[in-house]
Design an enzyme around this catalytic site. Structure first.
Site, PDB file in Angstrom:
ATOM      1  N   ARG A 141     -15.738  12.920  14.212  1.00 38.31           N
ATOM      2  CA  ARG A 141     -17.092  11.061  13.582  1.00 38.31           C
ATOM      3  C   ARG A 141     -17.184  10.854  15.170  1.00 38.31           C
ATOM      4  NH1 ARG A 141     -11.890   9.340   9.384  1.00 38.31           N
ATOM      5  NH2 ARG A 141     -12.369  10.723   7.997  1.00 38.31           N
ATOM      6  N   ALA A 159       2.205   3.236   2.499  1.00 37.74           N
ATOM      7  CA  ALA A 159       3.047   2.910   3.342  1.00 37.74           C
ATOM      8  C   ALA A 159       4.637   1.819   2.633  1.00 37.74           C
ATOM      9  CB  ALA A 159       3.102   2.399   4.371  1.00 37.74           C
ATOM     10  N   GLY A 160       4.264  -0.005   2.038  1.00 36.86           N
ATOM     11  CA  GLY A 160       4.684  -0.761   1.673  1.00 36.86           C
ATOM     12  C   GLY A 160       5.565  -0.361   0.506  1.00 36.86           C
ATOM     13  N   HIS A 163     -14.050   1.150  10.458  1.00 41.21           N
ATOM     14  CA  HIS A 163     -12.607   2.350   9.338  1.00 41.21           C
ATOM     15  C   HIS A 163     -11.540   2.637   8.858  1.00 41.21           C
ATOM     16  CE1 HIS A 163     -12.087   5.663   5.981  1.00 41.21           C
ATOM     17  NE2 HIS A 163     -12.163   6.000   7.307  1.00 41.21           N
ATOM     18  N   LEU A 201      -2.751   8.536   4.559  1.00 37.40           N
ATOM     19  CA  LEU A 201      -2.123   8.675   3.686  1.00 37.40           C
ATOM     20  C   LEU A 201      -0.862   9.530   3.982  1.00 37.40           C
ATOM     21  CD1 LEU A 201      -4.917   9.777   0.514  1.00 37.40           C
ATOM     22  CD2 LEU A 201      -4.408   7.455   1.341  1.00 37.40           C
ATOM     23  N   GLY A 205       1.246  -1.184   0.370  1.00 39.58           N
ATOM     24  CA  GLY A 205      -0.045   0.055  -0.283  1.00 39.58           C
ATOM     25  C   GLY A 205       1.413   1.401  -0.007  1.00 39.58           C
TER      26      GLY A 205
END
Lengths: 668, 263, 250
Positions: free
Chosen positions: A360, A67-68, A431, A471, A65
């Site tokens: 939230r 980070a990876g 989430h 992100l 993703g």
């Protein structure tokens, strides 16, 4: 079956039997000095690896993703030999792709007074004072580099007519610092990182293994030195050794079965690391997003999130009267027929100054509360209205369409209902998970050589993550933190510090992995992995979801082991290992969730306070707001595995706030 | 890769070749039609036009060679691309195309002309071969008549005394020779298309050519990279109109002959 | 509602596959298409058989993992919708639904409805990137990008790489996919230095993978869940022409 399982366990223990771990001290290695200088100073003090020697080091990155992929690409650029693994058929499909809103960065392009310090401050406050100051400050510092990096990769960020980058504002901040690319910022940023990764793959610096699932980590002499992987097409189990292992394996939201996570997201990699000695930090910190599409039935496989921006113009309500709500649920009354005086706009009523725009966690909890009172408006009993009738009256349908058209379309696609004519129904859903593997300032876990980045670690978001920060953190870790800090470990330990895959540690782990797969395949019971997963999810959601209490958590701690026991006796996994077998993949993941869920509940139970996403009903203000207990719980809870059937040990890393003054959040 | 292999050995390079050769052939088809239409101006016009073409000598041969090369490239790329396409998709779907948004079926099922380019193209090639044999090489066995077009010549000089009008007075059978006298194209065409089945074959082939062009002309702009959503409508309209105009122009000749408007 | 499914089953790439019929009973119109398959699979497992293998991950239409041809149409044919976002309310009681994997030589079947799309990976590895090293970049606002270019690049960049374009094309052509990638980067000023090289290398790799050619039938655009325009194929052709001219002139 039972005997087989038992046989499996002592072996696992044997590998980890060291006296070192009983005296475990969690050293966060936060550098000294003023907060703004810590990272620079630390970078200078970090050991470097000679450029000519870099190619002699192997690094394993699990997960592709934000980070990876960014870490694998950056490490490859530096000259290290990288092996990157993902379970998807392409690194570009990792679930970072689903992030819609944007990415924060303290660029101050809007000249509205933003700064690294302000971003740091907002993030610490938003995290309800349960994150590490030094890590968060560093995050804010490097955030500006991320935007530069992504723009250079060709990410088509939203622009103004002058060609400069556009910003929008996001929850929890009073400045416009969120960069975005339509409603798919996550996909565009991931494509950017993926393209850098592709470049390194084509140059031979990164060896990419897709459709490969990491099933265990290998520890040699107390250091993480490799992983064992299953090829999801052929079932082949392989060993990979390296000088260091980086886990970028995302969050564990799927422990709830229903979440906004992708179907494949799982806790296995992180949990396996935990069982090999890495501490798991703050597992009970999970984030619930208030505007998701409600569950429509038992068949539901996942939940879909709709942008929070909907709350800017939509009004949340349920009927005042339980009886009317019941009629709505039965379909006897239509929402539009209910007079204004019979409606309860509960967020506006309780929080006059923030109204529908409360954070939230607050919005989510209140929706749950009114549904618990029996005033839900969907047949499942879990849903409230988000009404745009007033917005349409005020600014016309066309303006509403311009602003939210794509969301309304998506809503109609999924529910079949036209939100221009009828109010939307929404309900909170899991989430994001703030908890994760415990890491120090270098992003290394307490197991030397094992690093955790992105959502897989715990450090930056405390008890609650602000929008558009996930992100930012993933890319910060992958591009600008790990590539520096990993050098320290590698330089310290030398080139020779990489065992062969023929080492007994590797063959032992492979044997354990294979025997576990064998067990899963030969239980030959009655229930599918999905049915166990769904049942676990229900327990977790009911007892360890939006609101938690001692009684419920204790009940969960009784229920989960029972369910786990049944799992190992009554599971049905058809097929074999030596082929593509999705039931087997799922079964392995559920097996880990069944253990991990217990750890989460344990963590939630010990945290006798409410903070961020963790709301303990016993700890609330008279108005029903979260009540922190800074005197006793201002720490990171890091859990150490002590062996099967043994209670894990809680370690506490106290959180010291030198910069930010702790206050109670209020949105009245 | 070298420039040549970037052109001849890649999919996009070959699409360029196909588009450019197609554009050239389209030019030929237009000019050829305009030449054909001179038949309506009477025998003198068309025979004179033919004579002028023949008198060009080497230039004519260069044009012919160029044309041949374009045909060659067009067919070679077509066969090459089609065989690659076939290899790329060996399985057909069992499910019949039935989209959930049923009104979108026409978008998903591509147009008939687009789907059948290789077939229409190959049939046109076969027809072109026949057409050459019919009127250029004048193979007597295939014209469906007792006549041999090889013997159709006209007087080129206007000789008022002998009541001979240039390019319209046929030379008696047996007189006249290839290269020395002008060919009586008018007589050849009117006699040739007098055979009803030949005319029908001709009309069908021209129809296929125009179907081919209705897609090819617009795809050509796409392959060369000139098409955009904005210009697409215009380009498609151009392709369609051009195809219909060509059809009308070509077909008017045999129809007029069969119906007796041209004798 | 009750449905009949005809599903392609195939054990692995080597073995031949065939259609099997299944009953999908008590299907709720609120289910997504994949949830309907989940339900069918639960029944199959209960019968001790192996479930239908199909790819899916995010189930919100953005990861591009799900890939199946439903009644002859990739993703089922709801405009701008992936199979995971398609809902059963579009079907009626008693329908027979034919479900097949993507069909393309460059996408061999792994199992049942799961295909191997690594050919897409290799195309992107061939040149689908801008060569920048982490950290060695100018300030993001140092290079202004006209909003129109950025928006157009974004239109192309929306591609989720699902492969529906290939599946729909009678020639199994990957042009729409490659065009989206080439266009995205060539529209950004940052992508200029490698523009020529990229056009050659990505097109060459696409050919090498055994995808077919574009015959401009437009099926790809019609089934694309992100509604990526055929214009981008023209743009890629233009890019390629430009690259040829550059190479020819240099």
């Amino acid at each position: 079956m039972a005997t087989k399982k038992k046989k499996n366990i002592p072996k696992a223990k044997a590998v980890k039997k060291t006296s070192r771990r009983s005296k475990l001290i969690l050293d966060s290695k936060i550098p000294d000095g003023p907060i703004a200088e810590k990272w620079d100073k630390h970078r200078f003090n970090l050991k470097l690896v000679n450029p000519a020697n870099k190619r002699k080091y192997e690094v394993i990155v699990v997960g592709s993703g934000l980070a990876g992929a960014s870490a694998a690409a950056s490490l490859g650029e530096l000259g290290y030999n990288v092996k990157c693994f993902c379970y998807q058929d392409s690194p570009r499909r990792a679930h970072s792709i689903a992030a819609q809103g944007g990415i924060n960065a303290a660029k101050n392009y809007q000249n509205d007074g933003d700064s690294a310090y302000r971003l740091f401050y907002d993030t610490v406050k938003g995290g309800d004072y349960r994150s590490r100051e030094a890590n968060v400050y560093r995050l804010a510092q490097v955030s500006v580099d991320i935007i530069d990096q992504c723009a250079a990769q060709g990410v088509p960020f939203a622009r103004e007519y002058g060609g400069l980058l556009a910003n929008r504002s996001f929850g929890g901040a009073q400045v416009s610092r969120t960069f975005y690319a339509r409603g798919q910022t996550g996909q565009q940023l991931l494509l950017g990182a993926y393209s850098s990764l592709n470049r390194q793959i084509s140059l031979g610096k990164v060896e990419m293994h897709t459709r490969s699932e990491m099933l265990d980590v290998v520890i040699v002499d107390g250091h993480a030195k490799g992983i064992v992987v299953r090829n999801m097409i052929t079932g082949e189990i392989s060993r990979h050794s390296a000088h260091a292992v980086v886990l970028a394996t995302g969050g564990y939201g799927n422990v709830f079965f229903l979440s906004t996570n992708a179907m494949g997201c799982n806790v296995t990699a992180a949990y396996r690391a935990y069982k090999r000695g890495a501490c798991f930090a703050n597992p009970c910190f999970t984030q619930i997003h208030p505007t998701c599409i409600p569950v429509s039935g038992d068949h539901q496989s996942k939940l879909t999130l709709m942008s929070e921006s909907l709350r800017n113009d939509g009004r949340v309500w349920v009927p005042k009267d339980k009886k009317i709500a019941e009629k709505i649920r039965k379909g006897e009354v239509k929402p539009n027929d209910i007079a204004d005086k019979d409606r309860d706009y509960f967020l506006e009523r309780k929080y006059p100054s923030f109204g529908n725009l409360v954070p939230r966690d607050v919005a989510s909890r209140n929706a749950k509360e009114v549904c618990d009172e029996g005033r839900s408006v969907v047949s499942s009993g879990l849903g409230v209205y988000l009404d745009f009738a007033d917005a349409i009256k005020r600014m016309g349908e066309n303006t509403v369409r311009e602003r939210y058209g794509n969301l309304f379309d998506m809503y109609e696609k999924i529910t079949g209902s036209n939100a221009y004519q009828n109010p939307m129904t929404i309900y909170p859903a899991v989430h994001y998970t703030m908890g994760g593997l415990w890491v120090d300032y270098n992003l290394m876990s307490n197991l030397p050589g094992l690093f955790a980045i992105g959502e897989a670690n715990f450090s930056d978001h405390g008890a609650n993550r602000l929008g558009a920060s996930a992100l930012m953190q993933g890319l910060a870790d992958g591009y600008f933190v790990l590539p520096y800090t990993i050098g320290q470990y590698l330089a310290e330990n030398g080139i020779d510090n990489r065992p062969s895959i023929d080492d007994t540690a590797f063959s032992n782990v492979q044997e354990q992995v294979e025997s576990r797969i064998d067990t899963l395949l030969t239980i030959n019971g009655e229930r599918t992995p999905t049915s166990f997963h769904r049942e676990l999810g229900k327990v977790m959601w009911d007892k360890c979801g939006m609101a938690r209490n001692k009684k419920g958590l204790e009940e969960a701690l009784r229920k989960i082991p029972k369910l786990r026991k049944e799992f190992w006796q009554n599971l049905s996994v058809p097929g074999e290992n030596a082929a593509l077998n999705q039931s087997l993949e799922h079964a392995g993941r559920v097996a880990d969730f069944l253990e991990f869920g217990e750890l989460m509940c344990r963590d939630a139970l010990q945290r006798e306070e409410s903070c961020g996403g963790h709301f303990r009903e016993e700890h609330q203000t008279p108005e029903g707001e979260a009540k922190r207990n800074d005197d006793n719980f201002s720490y990171v809870s890091a859990w150490e595995h002590k062996g099967e059937k043994k209670i894990p040990q809680l370690h506490k890393e106290s959180l010291v706030y030198d910069e930010v003054k702790m206050t109670q959040r209020s949105y009245k | 890769m070298s420039l040549a292999s970037n052109i001849f050995r890649t999919s996009l390079g070959r699409k360029y070749l196909m588009a450019l050769s197609g554009a050239g052939l389209f030019g030929f088809v237009v000019v050829h039609m305009l030449g054909n239409l001179t038949i309506f101006a009477g025998p003198a016009a068309i025979n004179q036009y033919a004579a002028k073409l023949h008198s060009m000598g080497p230039l004519l041969w260069i044009a012919r060679l160029g044309l041949l090369m374009m045909v060659g490239i067009h067919i070679w790329t077509a066969i090459k691309l089609a065989s690659e396409n076939k290899r790329a998709r060996q399985f057909q779907y069992e499910g019949t195309i039935e989209p959930v948004d049923i009104h979108r079926k026409n978008d998903i099922v591509s147009r008939y002309a687009a789907r059948t380019m290789i077939y229409s193209g190959l049939i046109i090639a076969a027809f072109a071969f026949y057409h050459l044999a019919h009127y250029t090489w004048k193979v007597p066995q295939i014209n469906g008549l007792d006549a041999d077009f090889e013997t159709f010549y006209v007087h080129e000089e206007d000789n008022g005394e002998k009541q001979i009008t240039a390019y319209t007075t046929a030379m008696p059978i047996g007189e006249g020779a290839e290269g020395e006298n002008a060919v009586d194209v008018y007589r050849m065409v009117t006699t040739g298309f007098g055979v009803w089945w030949i005319s029908i074959f001709y009309v069908i082939s021209i129809g296929l050519l125009c179907i081919h062009l209705s897609h090819g002309l617009s795809a050509m702009f796409q392959s060369l990279g000139f098409k955009t959503k904005a210009s697409q409508k215009l380009i498609n309209r151009f392709a369609c109109t051009a195809a219909w105009l060509l059809f009308a122009g070509y077909v008017s000749v045999p129809i007029s002959i069969l119906l007796g408007f041209v004798k | 509602m009750n449905l009949k499914l005809r599903v392609w089953r195939q054990d692995n790439a080597e073995e031949a596959g065939g259609f099997e019929e299944y009953e999908a009973l008590d299907i709720s119109p609120d289910m997504s298409f994949l949830e309907m398959l989940d339900v069918v699979n639960e029944d199959i497992i209960a019968d001790g058989e192996e479930p239908i293998a199909f790819d899916s991950d995010c189930r919100e239409g953005i990861c591009g993992t799900c890939s199946m041809v439903i009644n002859g149409v990739p993703h089922g044919g709801q405009q701008g919708t992936t199979a995971c976002q398609l809902h059963m309310r579009h079907f009626s009681d008693g329908d027979t639904i034919v479900i097949e994997p993507w069909r393309a030589t460059a996408f061999p079947v792994h199992r049942d409805l799961i295909v191997d799309r690594t050919s897409f990976e290799r195309i992107q590895q061939a040149g689908g990137f801008i060569s920048v090293r982490t950290g060695s970049v100018p300030d993001a606002n140092a290079t202004p990008v006209p909003k129109e270019d950025s928006d157009l690049a974004m239109d192309a960049a929306q591609c989720i790489g699902c492969g529906a374009c290939v599946a729909a094309c009678k020639n199994a052509s990957a042009m729409l996919f490659v065009a989206a990638k080439v266009s995205h980067l060539s529209l950004m000023p940052q992508g200029q230095p490698e523009r020529t090289r990229r056009a050659f290398s990505m097109v060459n790799q696409m050919d090498e993978e055994g995808f077919g050619n574009c015959t401009v039938t437009g099926s790809c655009e019609a089934v694309c869940p992100k509604e990526i325009s055929l214009d981008f194929i023209a743009r890629m052709n233009r890019e390629y022409g430009r690259a040829l001219l550059k190479k020819g002139c240099s």
